[in-house]
Design an enzyme around this catalytic site. Structure first.
Site, PDB file in Angstrom:
ATOM      1  N   ASP A   1      31.136   3.145  -1.188  1.00  0.00           N
ATOM      2  CA  ASP A   1      31.461   2.326  -0.023  1.00  0.00           C
ATOM      3  C   ASP A   1      32.661   2.952   0.687  1.00  0.00           C
ATOM      4  O   ASP A   1      33.740   3.076   0.103  1.00  0.00           O
ATOM      5  CB  ASP A   1      31.785   0.904  -0.494  1.00  0.00           C
ATOM      6  CG  ASP A   1      32.164  -0.004   0.658  1.00  0.00           C
ATOM      7  OD1 ASP A   1      31.335  -0.174   1.560  1.00  0.00           O
ATOM      8  OD2 ASP A   1      33.293  -0.522   0.662  1.00  0.00           O
TER       9      ASP A   1
ATOM     10  N   ASP B   1      28.065  -6.146   1.394  1.00  0.00           N
ATOM     11  CA  ASP B   1      27.492  -5.400   2.525  1.00  0.00           C
ATOM     12  C   ASP B   1      26.150  -5.986   2.946  1.00  0.00           C
ATOM     13  O   ASP B   1      25.860  -6.107   4.136  1.00  0.00           O
ATOM     14  CB  ASP B   1      27.312  -3.911   2.145  1.00  0.00           C
ATOM     15  CG  ASP B   1      28.646  -3.164   2.130  1.00  0.00           C
ATOM     16  OD1 ASP B   1      29.678  -3.836   2.321  1.00  0.00           O
ATOM     17  OD2 ASP B   1      28.662  -1.945   1.927  1.00  0.00           O
TER      18      ASP B   1
ATOM     19  N   THR C   1      30.686   1.465   7.153  1.00  0.00           N
ATOM     20  CA  THR C   1      32.075   1.964   7.107  1.00  0.00           C
ATOM     21  C   THR C   1      32.137   3.477   6.909  1.00  0.00           C
ATOM     22  O   THR C   1      33.063   4.117   7.384  1.00  0.00           O
ATOM     23  CB  THR C   1      32.846   1.274   5.952  1.00  0.00           C
ATOM     24  OG1 THR C   1      32.069   1.392   4.758  1.00  0.00           O
ATOM     25  CG2 THR C   1      33.069  -0.181   6.243  1.00  0.00           C
ATOM     26  N   THR C   2      31.150   4.045   6.208  1.00  0.00           N
ATOM     27  CA  THR C   2      31.143   5.509   6.010  1.00  0.00           C
ATOM     28  C   THR C   2      30.745   6.198   7.311  1.00  0.00           C
ATOM     29  O   THR C   2      31.380   7.169   7.733  1.00  0.00           O
ATOM     30  CB  THR C   2      30.156   5.892   4.881  1.00  0.00           C
ATOM     31  OG1 THR C   2      30.432   5.097   3.741  1.00  0.00           O
ATOM     32  CG2 THR C   2      30.267   7.350   4.534  1.00  0.00           C
TER      33      THR C   2
END
Length: 547
Positions: free
Chosen positions: A79, A410, A112-113
């Site tokens: 994550d 998520d 988020t990545t």
């Protein structure tokens, strides 16, 4: 002893009113300064370094990172927000990228990545433009125009999906896309179903509002991921205060107390002198009388279970057991609030305020134990407020339980985003390739120098499908050029990288769904950050004073 060396540039020679010479040192600390293109390039290098760390964890075949905290705590995750949040980052621009992934996590909860990889690619592209002599502000303006074009194009290629409490297939597919890259992907069908059920239980579909505080995610080491389940009620990591109290209470009437089971004491420091046996016995009987009085007040309201925020000593515990009043002690603040919401009881701060109307109710409160351990937990089910749920995660070790919790977060966020806005784009880098083509096309029509920056933006968008292909063990450039050519030839914006080796590239048929608001937020946040970085051309760092 030799005299200390003085830098002539930081000292001034002068004399006082009597003509005696002395030296004034301009600064006691050393300052470092970087400016112009050198400063911008240093920032770009730091951002690229951070982006490269998380790039290999993008997509369903992305690899995990192991993070070891200073006290030896181990976290294994892919994550992006967790990786960057736990890294000890010193560089000021690298810190901005950490905050970028955190803001994506706070606002959207997923992607988020991708947002960090995109920001790193945009800065990498701007380095080549700076080398060609283009002014940083012109580059930033070009990126802004390209971002507007990309967001506009996302709207045209998005699809609306239908869902209802009875038809959750599309929500399920979105949750499965989010979970596909996580450690729980082996059980991702089950986890996706849990995430969808949890969100739909607490959701107000008319107002499109999902109160996350009604969803509690708890975990316990032991069992396997397949043992994870959704509890329609509250689960607390406590047991009955006395081992001889009943293990389950049916038709429970709960007294929820934030006052301790102990005799009243002065709030300030108190000192009590006991000089004889009679005085001690008098104190003992006073305490017992007070305990009996408290228990009677609870019994008079009709309560048959006490939930207390504080502890109570053995005497109070024994009296509660004797009076057949099961009790649970040391229940934390957030858990007490959740129990009050679920059972529709009132949190009572004093025994005098306790009335029948303030009691909570539940169908059953039962104690559950695990395997051969003596660990026990309490489950409160059959509550009047059916919107409170608990997801109970199991796993073979703490690391897997923590990662499963993050994966569920998520997935829950992805489902929430779809309920807020039910438009989706297709994953596998298909929307990024399609936007890159659209931005390149728009760049050709712009006469000013910003067209170079717009083409660079298009190249940066392709960094996401490139990373997906690379992480899936495919030849990145060959795969990307082939998919892009097919998108143009077939006019099909749903073609992306076949990460899972299904044998075809149509992401619509593979059900790889990405909420539109997530993708749009990635583009906007990355562009804002890159503009901020390109505008910084001077770094003045105050040094420590010399010892």
């Amino acid at each position: 002893m030799s005299a200390p060396s003085i830098d002539p540039n930081s000292a001034v020679y002068t004399t006082d009113e009597y003509g005696r010479p002395f030296i004034i040192l301009r600064e006691q600390g050393r300052k470092t300064r970087m400016n112009g293109i050198e400063a911008i390039k240093s920032h770009i290098l730091a951002a690229k370094t951070v982006a490269n760390i998380v790039k290999s964890s993008l997509g369903p075949r992305g690899l995990d990172k192991i993070l070891i905290s200073p006290d030896g705590e181990i976290t294994v995750t892919n994550d992006g927000a967790t990786i960057l949040g736990q890294m000890e980052v010193e560089h000021q621009i690298a810190k901005l990228l950490v905050q970028l992934s955190k803001s994506q996590d706070d606002e959207i909860g997923d992607g988020t990545t991708g947002v960090v990889v995109l920001a790193g690619a945009l800065l990498e592209q701007s380095e080549a433009l700076l080398d060609r002599g283009i002014h940083p502000i012109r580059i930033a303006d070009g990126f802004e125009r390209a971002c507007v074009e990309a967001v506009k194009h996302l709207d045209t290629i998005s699809d609306r999906i239908e869902y209802s409490k009875g038809n959750t297939d599309n929500l399920l597919k979105t949750a499965m896309t989010s979970l596909g890259s996580k450690i729980v992907s082996k059980e991702h069908q089950q986890f996706a179903q849990i995430a969808v059920d949890a969100v739909l239980t607490v959701a107000d579909l008319e107002r499109k509002d999902i109160p996350f505080d009604l969803i509690k995610v708890d975990g316990k080491v032991g069992g396997s991921l397949a043992d994870t389940k959704l509890i329609r009620g509250v689960l607390i990591d406590k047991d009955m205060s006395h081992p001889q109290m009943p293990r389950d209470v049916r038709d429970a009437k709960l007294a929820i107390l934030t006052c301790p089971f102990e005799p009243p004491r002065p709030k300030t420091k108190h000192h009590l002198d006991i000089t004889s046996v009679e005085e001690f016995k008098k104190l003992q009987s006073y305490e017992k009388e007070k305990f009996q009085d408290m228990i009677q007040k609870v019994k008079d309201t009709g309560a048959n279970l006490v939930i207390c925020q504080w502890g109570f000593d053995d005497e109070a515990n024994h009296l509660l057991m004797q009076n057949e009043l099961p009790a649970v002690r040391w229940v934390g603040g957030p858990e007490i609030e959740l129990i009050a919401m679920a059972t529709q009881g009132r949190i009572v701060p004093r025994f005098e305020d306790l009335t029948k109307e303030k009691l909570g109710s539940a169908g059953i409160v039962r104690e559950v134990s695990f395997g051969t351990t003596r660990d026990k937990m309490l489950v409160i089910e059959g509550c009047p407020n059916t919107r409170v749920v608990t997801i109970f995660v199991r796993g073979s070790n703490k690391m897997i339980v923590d990662e499963a919790k993050r994966a569920l977060h998520d997935a829950i966020c992805a489902v929430r985003n779809l309920i807020v806005d039910n438009r989706i784009v297709y994953g596998g880098g298909s929307s990024d390739i399609s936007c890159a083509v659209a931005v390149s096309r728009a760049a050709d029509e712009i006469p000013s120098i910003e067209q170079y920056a717009m083409r660079a933006f298009a190249s940066a968008l392709e960094s996401i499908p490139l990373a997906l292909a690379e992480n899936s063990g495919l030849s990145p450039i060959e795969t990307l050029t082939e998919v892009r050519a097919r998108q143009l030839e077939e006019s099909n914006p749903h073609l992306g990288i076949d990460c899972n080796g299904r044998g075809h590239n149509d992401m619509k048929q593979q059900f790889v769904y990405d909420p539109l608001i997530s993708k749009r937020q990635q583009y906007l946040l990355a562009t804002q950050l890159v503009r901020a970085v390109l505008k910084i051309d001077d770094v003045i760092k105050s040094g420590e004073a010399d010892e």
